[in-house]
Design a protein around this motif. Structure first.
Motif, PDB file in Angstrom:
ATOM      1  N   GLU A   1       4.296 -27.278  47.980  1.00  0.00           N
ATOM      2  CA  GLU A   1       5.364 -27.822  48.818  1.00  0.00           C
ATOM      3  C   GLU A   1       5.371 -29.345  48.755  1.00  0.00           C
ATOM      4  OE1 GLU A   1       7.176 -29.295  52.701  1.00  0.00           O
ATOM      5  OE2 GLU A   1       5.217 -29.675  51.803  1.00  0.00           O
ATOM      6  N   GLU A   2       4.195 -29.948  48.698  1.00  0.00           N
ATOM      7  CA  GLU A   2       4.098 -31.398  48.742  1.00  0.00           C
ATOM      8  C   GLU A   2       4.649 -32.068  47.479  1.00  0.00           C
ATOM      9  OE1 GLU A   2       3.558 -32.941  51.289  1.00  0.00           O
ATOM     10  OE2 GLU A   2       2.124 -31.955  52.596  1.00  0.00           O
ATOM     11  N   VAL A   3       4.812 -31.311  46.413  1.00  0.00           N
ATOM     12  CA  VAL A   3       5.385 -31.880  45.189  1.00  0.00           C
ATOM     13  C   VAL A   3       6.791 -31.320  44.939  1.00  0.00           C
ATOM     14  CG1 VAL A   3       3.175 -32.410  44.158  1.00  0.00           C
ATOM     15  CG2 VAL A   3       4.174 -30.167  43.732  1.00  0.00           C
ATOM     16  N   GLY A   4       7.401 -30.756  46.003  1.00  0.00           N
ATOM     17  CA  GLY A   4       8.786 -30.328  45.936  1.00  0.00           C
ATOM     18  C   GLY A   4       9.033 -29.020  45.219  1.00  0.00           C
ATOM     19  N   ARG A   5       7.970 -28.203  45.056  1.00  0.00           N
ATOM     20  CA  ARG A   5       8.124 -26.962  44.293  1.00  0.00           C
ATOM     21  C   ARG A   5       7.663 -25.736  45.084  1.00  0.00           C
ATOM     22  NH1 ARG A   5       4.684 -28.127  39.172  1.00  0.00           N
ATOM     23  NH2 ARG A   5       5.120 -25.915  38.869  1.00  0.00           N
ATOM     24  N   GLY A   6       7.657 -25.849  46.405  1.00  0.00           N
ATOM     25  CA  GLY A   6       7.111 -24.782  47.225  1.00  0.00           C
ATOM     26  C   GLY A   6       7.822 -23.454  47.089  1.00  0.00           C
ATOM     27  N   THR A   7       9.130 -23.490  46.899  1.00  0.00           N
ATOM     28  CA  THR A   7       9.906 -22.239  46.826  1.00  0.00           C
ATOM     29  C   THR A   7      10.288 -21.884  45.397  1.00  0.00           C
ATOM     30  OG1 THR A   7      12.011 -23.405  47.116  1.00  0.00           O
ATOM     31  CG2 THR A   7      10.858 -22.676  49.110  1.00  0.00           C
ATOM     32  N   GLU A   8       9.772 -22.619  44.443  1.00  0.00           N
ATOM     33  CA  GLU A   8      10.174 -22.456  43.044  1.00  0.00           C
ATOM     34  C   GLU A   8      10.026 -21.025  42.538  1.00  0.00           C
ATOM     35  OE1 GLU A   8       9.495 -25.572  39.675  1.00  0.00           O
ATOM     36  OE2 GLU A   8       7.706 -24.319  39.754  1.00  0.00           O
ATOM     37  N   ASN A   9       8.972 -20.349  42.982  1.00  0.00           N
ATOM     38  CA  ASN A   9       8.701 -18.996  42.486  1.00  0.00           C
ATOM     39  C   ASN A   9       8.730 -17.937  43.585  1.00  0.00           C
ATOM     40  OD1 ASN A   9       8.039 -19.593  39.580  1.00  0.00           O
ATOM     41  ND2 ASN A   9       6.511 -20.898  40.566  1.00  0.00           N
ATOM     42  N   VAL A  10       9.333 -18.273  44.718  1.00  0.00           N
ATOM     43  CA  VAL A  10       9.421 -17.300  45.807  1.00  0.00           C
ATOM     44  C   VAL A  10      10.448 -16.227  45.456  1.00  0.00           C
ATOM     45  CG1 VAL A  10      10.108 -16.956  48.212  1.00  0.00           C
ATOM     46  CG2 VAL A  10       8.668 -18.911  47.593  1.00  0.00           C
TER      47      VAL A  10
ATOM     48  N   SER B   1      14.248 -25.924  53.866  1.00  0.00           N
ATOM     49  CA  SER B   1      15.502 -26.457  53.331  1.00  0.00           C
ATOM     50  C   SER B   1      15.983 -25.589  52.181  1.00  0.00           C
ATOM     51  CB  SER B   1      15.299 -27.896  52.844  1.00  0.00           C
ATOM     52  OG  SER B   1      14.875 -28.746  53.878  1.00  0.00           O
ATOM     53  N   LYS B   2      15.119 -25.371  51.222  1.00  0.00           N
ATOM     54  CA  LYS B   2      15.515 -24.594  50.047  1.00  0.00           C
ATOM     55  C   LYS B   2      15.660 -23.110  50.385  1.00  0.00           C
ATOM     56  CE  LYS B   2      13.941 -27.696  46.430  1.00  0.00           C
ATOM     57  NZ  LYS B   2      13.140 -27.880  45.203  1.00  0.00           N
ATOM     58  N   LEU B   3      14.771 -22.584  51.242  1.00  0.00           N
ATOM     59  CA  LEU B   3      14.889 -21.179  51.621  1.00  0.00           C
ATOM     60  C   LEU B   3      16.227 -20.905  52.281  1.00  0.00           C
ATOM     61  CD1 LEU B   3      11.289 -20.505  53.000  1.00  0.00           C
ATOM     62  CD2 LEU B   3      12.289 -19.506  50.930  1.00  0.00           C
ATOM     63  N   SER B   4      16.695 -21.840  53.110  1.00  0.00           N
ATOM     64  CA  SER B   4      17.984 -21.656  53.775  1.00  0.00           C
ATOM     65  C   SER B   4      19.104 -21.528  52.756  1.00  0.00           C
ATOM     66  CB  SER B   4      18.253 -22.825  54.729  1.00  0.00           C
ATOM     67  OG  SER B   4      17.353 -22.807  55.828  1.00  0.00           O
ATOM     68  N   PHE B   5      19.087 -22.371  51.745  1.00  0.00           N
ATOM     69  CA  PHE B   5      20.149 -22.327  50.730  1.00  0.00           C
ATOM     70  C   PHE B   5      19.953 -21.177  49.748  1.00  0.00           C
ATOM     71  CE2 PHE B   5      20.934 -26.540  52.372  1.00  0.00           C
ATOM     72  CZ  PHE B   5      22.318 -26.621  52.318  1.00  0.00           C
ATOM     73  N   MET B   6      18.742 -20.622  49.709  1.00  0.00           N
ATOM     74  CA  MET B   6      18.506 -19.435  48.884  1.00  0.00           C
ATOM     75  C   MET B   6      18.984 -18.161  49.580  1.00  0.00           C
ATOM     76  SD  MET B   6      14.686 -20.498  47.538  1.00  0.00           S
ATOM     77  CE  MET B   6      14.235 -18.874  46.899  1.00  0.00           C
ATOM     78  N   GLY B   7      19.328 -18.283  50.881  1.00  0.00           N
ATOM     79  CA  GLY B   7      19.836 -17.133  51.609  1.00  0.00           C
ATOM     80  C   GLY B   7      18.991 -16.688  52.778  1.00  0.00           C
ATOM     81  N   LEU B   8      17.940 -17.469  53.110  1.00  0.00           N
ATOM     82  CA  LEU B   8      17.064 -17.119  54.223  1.00  0.00           C
ATOM     83  C   LEU B   8      17.098 -18.266  55.237  1.00  0.00           C
ATOM     84  CD1 LEU B   8      14.955 -15.192  55.463  1.00  0.00           C
ATOM     85  CD2 LEU B   8      13.201 -16.400  54.145  1.00  0.00           C
ATOM     86  N   PRO B   9      17.958 -18.200  56.262  1.00  0.00           N
ATOM     87  CA  PRO B   9      18.051 -19.277  57.248  1.00  0.00           C
ATOM     88  C   PRO B   9      16.685 -19.557  57.871  1.00  0.00           C
ATOM     89  CG  PRO B   9      19.850 -17.712  57.521  1.00  0.00           C
ATOM     90  CD  PRO B   9      18.903 -17.096  56.538  1.00  0.00           C
ATOM     91  N   CYS B  10      16.271 -20.839  57.872  1.00  0.00           N
ATOM     92  CA  CYS B  10      14.857 -21.110  58.136  1.00  0.00           C
ATOM     93  C   CYS B  10      14.635 -22.503  58.713  1.00  0.00           C
ATOM     94  CB  CYS B  10      14.073 -20.938  56.828  1.00  0.00           C
ATOM     95  SG  CYS B  10      12.290 -20.958  57.025  1.00  0.00           S
ATOM     96  N   PRO B  11      14.741 -22.676  60.044  1.00  0.00           N
ATOM     97  CA  PRO B  11      14.378 -23.960  60.655  1.00  0.00           C
ATOM     98  C   PRO B  11      12.860 -24.155  60.684  1.00  0.00           C
ATOM     99  CG  PRO B  11      14.955 -22.385  62.356  1.00  0.00           C
ATOM    100  CD  PRO B  11      15.203 -21.694  61.031  1.00  0.00           C
ATOM    101  N   ASN B  12      12.445 -25.291  61.190  1.00  0.00           N
ATOM    102  CA  ASN B  12      11.033 -25.669  61.208  1.00  0.00           C
ATOM    103  C   ASN B  12      10.554 -25.809  62.651  1.00  0.00           C
ATOM    104  OD1 ASN B  12       8.599 -26.548  59.886  1.00  0.00           O
ATOM    105  ND2 ASN B  12       9.087 -28.641  60.507  1.00  0.00           N
ATOM    106  N   ILE B  13       9.393 -25.246  62.966  1.00  0.00           N
ATOM    107  CA  ILE B  13       8.811 -25.421  64.298  1.00  0.00           C
ATOM    108  C   ILE B  13       7.473 -26.136  64.176  1.00  0.00           C
ATOM    109  CG2 ILE B  13      10.008 -23.469  65.356  1.00  0.00           C
ATOM    110  CD1 ILE B  13       7.549 -21.771  64.966  1.00  0.00           C
ATOM    111  N   PHE B  14       7.037 -26.690  65.283  1.00  0.00           N
ATOM    112  CA  PHE B  14       5.862 -27.566  65.284  1.00  0.00           C
ATOM    113  C   PHE B  14       4.576 -26.826  64.937  1.00  0.00           C
ATOM    114  CE2 PHE B  14       5.761 -25.706  69.485  1.00  0.00           C
ATOM    115  CZ  PHE B  14       4.413 -25.579  69.778  1.00  0.00           C
ATOM    116  N   ALA B  15       3.658 -27.568  64.303  1.00  0.00           N
ATOM    117  CA  ALA B  15       2.292 -27.093  64.103  1.00  0.00           C
ATOM    118  C   ALA B  15       1.296 -28.045  64.738  1.00  0.00           C
ATOM    119  CB  ALA B  15       1.989 -26.939  62.614  1.00  0.00           C
TER     120      ALA B  15
END
Length: 416
Positions: A181-190, A367-381
């Motif tokens: 994720e830190e290099v912008g490829r977290g969802t590349e192979n999901v 961000s990418k998951l949402s545009f891939m078809g899975l609506p996905c906001p972010n919550i705190f950790a």
């Protein structure tokens, strides 16, 4: 309600951060570093121990699992929780030594392996809300890795709680742990078909109670300057040094606006990240950010105009201007599914926390998951000062994140 799992959460977080999972932006492999799989294998073992179905890591280092529904309702949406396993390449993640500062009382936290690294409340205002809590830092020579191992620990603790309390009714809960994720490829192979979720949440945010349904839109820009090479002893009137032209372009950028160091809130920026080359060829790398795509285009046009103005003085030199889309503002998608954000707000309130609806000056896997078809906001950790040696997190905030995850499972079942 989850206080009995505080020690379990702390134990797993301390174990996770000691595993070096730094990703590599220069690598073309997937995952970018094999060591990320070391944590993935441990997570799969723990997921299986909780009784989750189909817990496995694929060849790309992506971890999938399902906590099967125990609700008798058949129309409960399948919700997914996601965190990333890698840590930032910006700061060493090797030999992390986590330190627990119990019952924090507002003092400066001087990190023992480098006394110049000091976490001060004056510079980290969220510490004002941590009095009496247990703060975890690294030792001063590495990052901590709370980004995003705090999210991993919160999700795993929520799963442990649900597994131990079958009286809590829920639908199918899907788990996604990503590399890179830190290099912008977290969802590349999901594989979304394999994941099989209706809605999702990344657990990768900062301040207690925050939920983020908006991100930057992001592009990368690469500029190649083609200069004119000549022997330096005989270069008069001939040489046009591409490296010096590149330096002029960077020097011509606005200094009081449009940079990360001069912007905040909803303001975007143009940010040079790399320059390399020689007399004949110079490559400049930029990231461009804005919450609105029209603003993104304006900034890219401005950058191109700057390049053109500089090149006017170099008649035999030329340039290439290449734009690559990175991610887009997930609010465009999430506005079509308001219940996803509303349910998170309700889950945060049930945990006794004031919700904070915010925008991210950055991006997430969501961000990418949402545009891939899975609506996905972010919550705190609960992670703070990420990508630095001053990174910190509180145990109590991580525990509250786990409670919010459980609340979300309950809310979706109730509303079905």
């Amino acid at each position: 309600m989850m206080i009995n799992l505080k020690d379990a959460l702390l134990d797993r977080f301390l174990r996770y951060v000691k595993i070096d999972t730094q990703s590599d932006p220069e690598s073309e492999c997937s995952p970018s570093t094999e060591k990320q799989k070391n944590l993935g294998r441990i997570l799969v073992e723990e997921l299986e121990a909780f009784g989750l179905q189909n817990a496995e890591m694929d060849d790309f280092g992506v971890v999938y699992a399902t906590l099967s529904r125990n609700s008798t309702k058949t129309d409960v949406p399948k919700i997914m929780f996601c965190s990333h396993m890698d840590t930032s390449p910006d700061c060493s993640g090797e030999n992390v030594k986590p330190i627990i500062h119990e019952n924090y009382q507002g003092q400066d936290l001087i990190l023992p392996d480098d006394n110049s690294q000091v976490i001060r409340m004056s510079e980290h205002p969220d510490l004002k809300h941590q009095l009496g809590n247990d703060i975890i830092t690294a030792s001063g020579t590495t990052l901590l890795g709370a980004d995003n191992k705090a999210g991993l620990a919160a999700i795993m603790t929520a799963l442990e709680y649900l597994a131990k309390h079958p009286e809590i009714k829920h639908g199918d809960i899907k788990i996604l742990f990503t590399p890179d994720e830190e290099v912008g490829r977290g969802t590349e192979n999901v594989d979304l078909k394999r994941l099989d979720a209706d809605f999702g949440y990344t657990v990768d945010g900062e301040t207690l109670g925050s939920i983020e349904n908006e991100t930057f839109s992001a592009d990368g820009v690469e500029i190649r300057i083609h200069g004119v090479s000549a022997h330096p002893g005989f270069a008069k009137g001939k040489m046009q040094n591409a490296l010096k032209i590149g330096a002029e372009i960077i020097a011509a950028l606005p200094k009081e606006i449009l940079s990360p160091e001069t912007t905040e809130s909803k303001e975007g920026f143009i940010h040079p990240t790399d320059i390399q080359g020689n007399v004949e060829l110079c490559k400049l790398s930029f990231i461009v950010r804005d919450f609105d795509e029209s603003g993104l285009l304006k900034k890219e046009n401005l950058l191109k105009e700057i390049v053109e103005d500089v090149l006017k003085e170099y008649d035999n030199s030329s340039f290439e201007f290449m734009v690559k889309e990175q991610y887009r503002n997930m609010k465009v998608v999430l506005d079509n599914y308001p219940q996803v954000t509303e349910n998170a707000i309700q889950a945060i309130k049930r945990a006794g926390i004031e919700p904070k609806l915010q925008s991210i000056r950055g991006g997430t896997d969501g961000s990418k998951l949402s545009f891939m078809g899975l609506p996905c906001p972010n919550i705190f950790a609960g992670e703070h000062a990420f990508h630095s040696k001053l990174e910190w997190v509180s145990v109590q905030d991580m525990l509250k994140a786990a409670e919010v995850i459980v609340n979300l499972a309950i809310i979706y079942e109730e509303k079905a």
